[in-house]
Design an enzyme around this catalytic site. Structure first.
Site, mmCIF file in Angstrom:
data_model
loop_
_atom_site.group_PDB
_atom_site.id
_atom_site.type_symbol
_atom_site.label_atom_id
_atom_site.label_comp_id
_atom_site.label_asym_id
_atom_site.label_seq_id
_atom_site.Cartn_x
_atom_site.Cartn_y
_atom_site.Cartn_z
ATOM 1 N N HIS A 30 51.318 47.790 76.814
ATOM 2 C CA HIS A 30 50.853 47.421 78.158
ATOM 3 C C HIS A 30 50.877 45.918 78.406
ATOM 4 C CE1 HIS A 30 47.432 47.834 75.401
ATOM 5 N NE2 HIS A 30 47.029 46.714 75.959
ATOM 6 N N ASP A 33 53.533 44.455 80.691
ATOM 7 C CA ASP A 33 53.354 44.496 82.146
ATOM 8 C C ASP A 33 52.064 43.834 82.607
ATOM 9 O OD1 ASP A 33 55.676 46.160 82.551
ATOM 10 O OD2 ASP A 33 54.508 47.744 81.585
ATOM 11 N N HIS A 34 51.215 43.511 81.669
ATOM 12 C CA HIS A 34 49.898 42.971 82.029
ATOM 13 C C HIS A 34 49.707 41.640 81.337
ATOM 14 C CE1 HIS A 34 45.516 42.630 82.452
ATOM 15 N NE2 HIS A 34 45.598 43.536 83.390
ATOM 16 N N PHE A 35 50.272 40.541 81.809
ATOM 17 C CA PHE A 35 51.173 40.506 82.945
ATOM 18 C C PHE A 35 52.489 39.905 82.467
ATOM 19 C CE2 PHE A 35 46.872 40.164 84.597
ATOM 20 C CZ PHE A 35 46.873 41.123 85.591
ATOM 21 N N VAL A 40 47.716 39.336 78.710
ATOM 22 C CA VAL A 40 46.277 39.286 78.413
ATOM 23 C C VAL A 40 45.747 40.708 78.269
ATOM 24 C CG1 VAL A 40 45.720 37.080 79.498
ATOM 25 C CG2 VAL A 40 45.742 39.156 80.898
#
Lengths: 163, 128
Positions: A30, A33-35, A40
């Protein structure tokens, strides 16, 4: 997806307080995509880690005889970020324990930096009302290793964990 | 034995913490669900906090009786029956059941749960 958002307990004082750590790594999907360009740890997953730490503190205090579920989060605030390479330390303290649930307060820190503060209410439900819950509802048995810490009753010094 | 104002102030603090509402929203007439936005899980939280703040035990079901609306023998055509109202009076002496009896729709049961009701319940409990 494995839903274990703590890596290890480093302190566990039955019925009182506990500390677990979570190492944030770039391998976590994740974070792509984050971010993008600014990876983070999602604050929602920091809440989950604090809830797992606190939920186990509550569950253990009730001898794991019930299913402990997150009921509500009356308060939460965020003061910072955790980046890949950081170790999050989740410290929770039991404020109240009843047969039907408990309240914990907690903090998430990276080193000295405060990342989050939270208060969590857990409900403790009889296993009969959650028929599909696995026996090892919160912590799958293969992950029990993370509970491998010294434990002692509230207010007493614990022994060093077996390694 | 605390005064009525002291009990109310402590209840107000409890509800501000549990529900994240402002001080001035918590009036004796305010309903927990309608005015203060409480959801079912909040009732458990409120009871935990009241027990702690007042240093008392509140047996489950005493302050907020459960399963009132789902007991089919007490509800007919969406209205609480006379028998049901009697049962409410017996199980919730701290609530204003007479007001509810004037319009006993099932969905109005939640209006029994007011801040004033909690204060009344606690006053009785603390004087016992």
């Amino acid at each position: 997806m494995r839903w274990i958002w703590i890596d290890r307990f480093v302190e566990f004082a039955s019925g009182s307080h506990a500390t677990a750590i979570k190492c944030v790594t770039m391998a976590e999907e994740h974070l792509a995509d984050h971010f993008p360009g600014f990876p983070v740890m999602p604050h929602s997953l920091i809440i989950e880690g604090l809830a797992q730490t606190g939920g186990i503190l509550v569950g253990e205090a009730l001898k794991f005889s019930t299913v402990v579920v997150l009921a509500k989060i009356p308060k939460v605030s965020f003061q910072g970020y955790a980046h890949p390479g950081d170790t999050l330390s989740y410290q929770v303290r039991l404020l109240d324990l009843q047969p039907d649930g408990g309240i914990v307060e907690g903090t998430a820190r990276v080193g000295d930096q405060l990342v989050a503060e939270i208060e969590i209410v857990f409900a403790s439900l009889p296993r009969s009302v959650v028929p599909n819950a696995r026996q090892d509802f919160v912590i799958p048995s293969e992950m029990l290793r993370i509970l491998n810490v010294g434990s002692a009753p509230a207010g007493q010094a614990g022994e060093a964990p077996a390694v | 034995m605390p005064t009525s104002d002291e009990v109310f102030n402590k209840v107000r603090e409890t509800l501000v913490d549990a529900l994240g509402v402002d001080d001035d929203e918590v009036t004796p007439e305010a309903t927990l669900v309608g005015d203060l936005g409480a959801e079912s899980i909040d009732f458990l939280d409120i009871i935990f906090r009241l027990e702690k703040n007042f240093n008392i035990k509140i047996p489950r079901g005493e302050l907020f009786p459960e399963n009132l609306a789902t007991d089919e023998s007490l509800v007919k055509d969406g209205l609480v029956t006379a028998e049901g109202i009697e049962k409410l009076r017996a199980s919730m002496p701290h609530a204003d059941v007479s007001k509810f009896a004037a319009n006993p729709k099932v969905e109005n049961i939640q209006e029994l749960f007011t801040v004033g009701m909690i204060v009344k319940f606690l006053e009785k409990k603390l004087s016992a």
